[in-house]
Design a protein around this motif. Structure first.
Motif, PDB file in Angstrom:
ATOM      1  N   GLU A  71      41.305  46.047  41.468  1.00 30.26           N
ATOM      2  CA  GLU A  71      40.796  45.872  40.354  1.00 30.26           C
ATOM      3  C   GLU A  71      38.801  44.954  40.769  1.00 30.26           C
ATOM      4  OE1 GLU A  71      44.829  45.221  37.917  1.00 30.26           O
ATOM      5  OE2 GLU A  71      43.108  45.103  40.194  1.00 30.26           O
ATOM      6  N   TYR A  72      39.255  44.843  42.060  1.00 30.66           N
ATOM      7  CA  TYR A  72      38.033  44.427  42.271  1.00 30.66           C
ATOM      8  C   TYR A  72      37.492  45.993  43.149  1.00 30.66           C
ATOM      9  CZ  TYR A  72      35.218  42.311  46.382  1.00 30.66           C
ATOM     10  OH  TYR A  72      34.012  42.060  47.101  1.00 30.66           O
ATOM     11  N   GLN A  73      37.986  46.970  43.351  1.00 26.11           N
ATOM     12  CA  GLN A  73      37.419  48.085  43.939  1.00 26.11           C
ATOM     13  C   GLN A  73      36.673  48.256  42.476  1.00 26.11           C
ATOM     14  OE1 GLN A  73      37.388  49.041  47.286  1.00 26.11           O
ATOM     15  NE2 GLN A  73      38.822  47.602  47.494  1.00 26.11           N
ATOM     16  N   GLU A  74      36.776  48.164  41.182  1.00 25.21           N
ATOM     17  CA  GLU A  74      36.457  48.815  40.208  1.00 25.21           C
ATOM     18  C   GLU A  74      35.398  47.587  39.939  1.00 25.21           C
ATOM     19  OE1 GLU A  74      35.595  50.651  36.645  1.00 25.21           O
ATOM     20  OE2 GLU A  74      36.699  51.406  38.003  1.00 25.21           O
ATOM     21  N   TRP A  75      35.409  45.910  39.502  1.00 24.43           N
ATOM     22  CA  TRP A  75      34.115  45.390  39.918  1.00 24.43           C
ATOM     23  C   TRP A  75      33.295  45.849  40.752  1.00 24.43           C
ATOM     24  CZ3 TRP A  75      33.524  40.541  37.430  1.00 24.43           C
ATOM     25  CH2 TRP A  75      32.753  39.580  38.006  1.00 24.43           C
ATOM     26  N   LYS A  76      33.163  46.016  41.851  1.00 23.05           N
ATOM     27  CA  LYS A  76      32.124  46.814  43.406  1.00 23.05           C
ATOM     28  C   LYS A  76      31.713  47.971  42.608  1.00 23.05           C
ATOM     29  CE  LYS A  76      33.770  46.972  46.983  1.00 23.05           C
ATOM     30  NZ  LYS A  76      34.522  47.653  49.090  1.00 23.05           N
ATOM     31  N   LYS A  77      32.376  48.363  42.190  1.00 21.71           N
ATOM     32  CA  LYS A  77      31.456  49.341  41.973  1.00 21.71           C
ATOM     33  C   LYS A  77      30.707  49.539  40.615  1.00 21.71           C
ATOM     34  CE  LYS A  77      34.826  53.035  41.707  1.00 21.71           C
ATOM     35  NZ  LYS A  77      35.623  54.248  41.099  1.00 21.71           N
ATOM     36  N   LYS A  78      31.126  48.840  40.202  1.00 20.47           N
ATOM     37  CA  LYS A  78      30.294  48.671  38.416  1.00 20.47           C
ATOM     38  C   LYS A  78      28.912  47.173  39.101  1.00 20.47           C
ATOM     39  CE  LYS A  78      33.997  48.589  34.697  1.00 20.47           C
ATOM     40  NZ  LYS A  78      33.148  49.009  33.900  1.00 20.47           N
ATOM     41  N   LEU A  79      29.183  46.797  39.799  1.00 25.21           N
ATOM     42  CA  LEU A  79      27.918  45.318  39.876  1.00 25.21           C
ATOM     43  C   LEU A  79      27.431  45.045  41.781  1.00 25.21           C
ATOM     44  CD1 LEU A  79      29.481  42.373  38.630  1.00 25.21           C
ATOM     45  CD2 LEU A  79      28.288  43.811  37.891  1.00 25.21           C
ATOM     46  N   HIS A  80      27.743  45.701  42.876  1.00 25.94           N
ATOM     47  CA  HIS A  80      27.280  45.248  43.937  1.00 25.94           C
ATOM     48  C   HIS A  80      26.117  46.383  43.927  1.00 25.94           C
ATOM     49  CE1 HIS A  80      31.543  43.446  45.978  1.00 25.94           C
ATOM     50  NE2 HIS A  80      31.457  43.296  44.937  1.00 25.94           N
ATOM     51  N   ASN A  81      26.148  47.352  43.811  1.00 24.44           N
ATOM     52  CA  ASN A  81      24.583  48.165  43.791  1.00 24.44           C
ATOM     53  C   ASN A  81      23.467  47.608  43.265  1.00 24.44           C
ATOM     54  OD1 ASN A  81      25.379  49.048  41.057  1.00 24.44           O
ATOM     55  ND2 ASN A  81      24.321  50.463  41.015  1.00 24.44           N
ATOM     56  N   PHE A  82      23.528  46.564  42.853  1.00 22.79           N
ATOM     57  CA  PHE A  82      22.255  45.889  42.170  1.00 22.79           C
ATOM     58  C   PHE A  82      22.092  44.480  42.961  1.00 22.79           C
ATOM     59  CE2 PHE A  82      24.486  47.376  37.759  1.00 22.79           C
ATOM     60  CZ  PHE A  82      23.328  47.473  37.372  1.00 22.79           C
ATOM     61  N   TYR A  83      22.833  43.942  43.770  1.00 23.42           N
ATOM     62  CA  TYR A  83      22.235  43.409  44.944  1.00 23.42           C
ATOM     63  C   TYR A  83      21.679  43.549  46.131  1.00 23.42           C
ATOM     64  CZ  TYR A  83      26.187  41.560  41.836  1.00 23.42           C
ATOM     65  OH  TYR A  83      27.221  40.652  40.519  1.00 23.42           O
ATOM     66  N   ASP A  84      20.735  42.960  46.785  1.00 21.90           N
ATOM     67  CA  ASP A  84      19.923  42.978  48.009  1.00 21.90           C
ATOM     68  C   ASP A  84      19.257  41.533  48.034  1.00 21.90           C
ATOM     69  OD1 ASP A  84      18.898  43.902  49.854  1.00 21.90           O
ATOM     70  OD2 ASP A  84      16.690  44.177  48.732  1.00 21.90           O
ATOM     71  N   PRO A  85      19.520  41.074  49.053  1.00 17.78           N
ATOM     72  CA  PRO A  85      20.507  41.018  50.132  1.00 17.78           C
ATOM     73  C   PRO A  85      22.534  41.282  49.022  1.00 17.78           C
ATOM     74  CG  PRO A  85      19.680  38.781  50.417  1.00 17.78           C
ATOM     75  CD  PRO A  85      19.208  39.540  49.104  1.00 17.78           C
ATOM     76  N   TYR A  86      23.470  41.552  49.966  1.00 21.42           N
ATOM     77  CA  TYR A  86      24.354  41.037  50.006  1.00 21.42           C
ATOM     78  C   TYR A  86      24.924  39.745  49.657  1.00 21.42           C
ATOM     79  CZ  TYR A  86      29.479  42.052  49.044  1.00 21.42           C
ATOM     80  OH  TYR A  86      31.149  41.826  48.500  1.00 21.42           O
ATOM     81  N   PRO A  87      25.943  39.213  48.376  1.00 23.32           N
ATOM     82  CA  PRO A  87      25.182  37.729  48.413  1.00 23.32           C
ATOM     83  C   PRO A  87      26.319  37.475  49.029  1.00 23.32           C
ATOM     84  CG  PRO A  87      26.519  38.692  46.573  1.00 23.32           C
ATOM     85  CD  PRO A  87      25.924  40.487  47.590  1.00 23.32           C
TER      86      PRO A  87
END
Length: 97
Positions: A71-87
């Motif tokens: 589920e975390y892999q899916e969470w990352k796919k949906k959200l992590h491309n929005f962050y700069d820098p990585y939180p």
């Protein structure tokens, strides 16, 4: 109870798209073992800045149960491309007074 606190900086101009994606991703995190609640707050002074607060029963529910799940892999796919820098993610526990 453990409070996960994450300060997020979303890439400029992607705030609306991020909020929509976060709304959809909320179903993922809320289905996890040990999850209690979460909220996303938008900063009033800094454009694109958000505060994510997630309450877990234990720290392991987050660091192992969620972070090491499919589920975390899916969470990352949906959200992590929005962050700069990585939180940075931090965990807190209530002080007994």
């Amino acid at each position: 109870m453990i409070l996960e606190a994450v300060m997020l900086q979303v890439k400029e101009g992607m705030e609306g798209e991020y909020e929509e994606a976060f709304h959809g991703a909320s179903e993922i995190i809320s289905s996890m073992k040990g999850y209690i609640s979460h909220e996303l707050q938008r900063c009033m002074e800094v454009e694109g800045k958000y505060l994510l607060l997630v309450r877990w029963e234990t720290i392991e529910d987050h660091t192992i149960g969620f972070r090491q799940s499919n589920e975390y892999q899916e969470w990352k796919k949906k959200l992590h491309n929005f962050y700069d820098p990585y939180p940075t993610v931090e965990h807190f526990e209530k002080v007994k007074l």
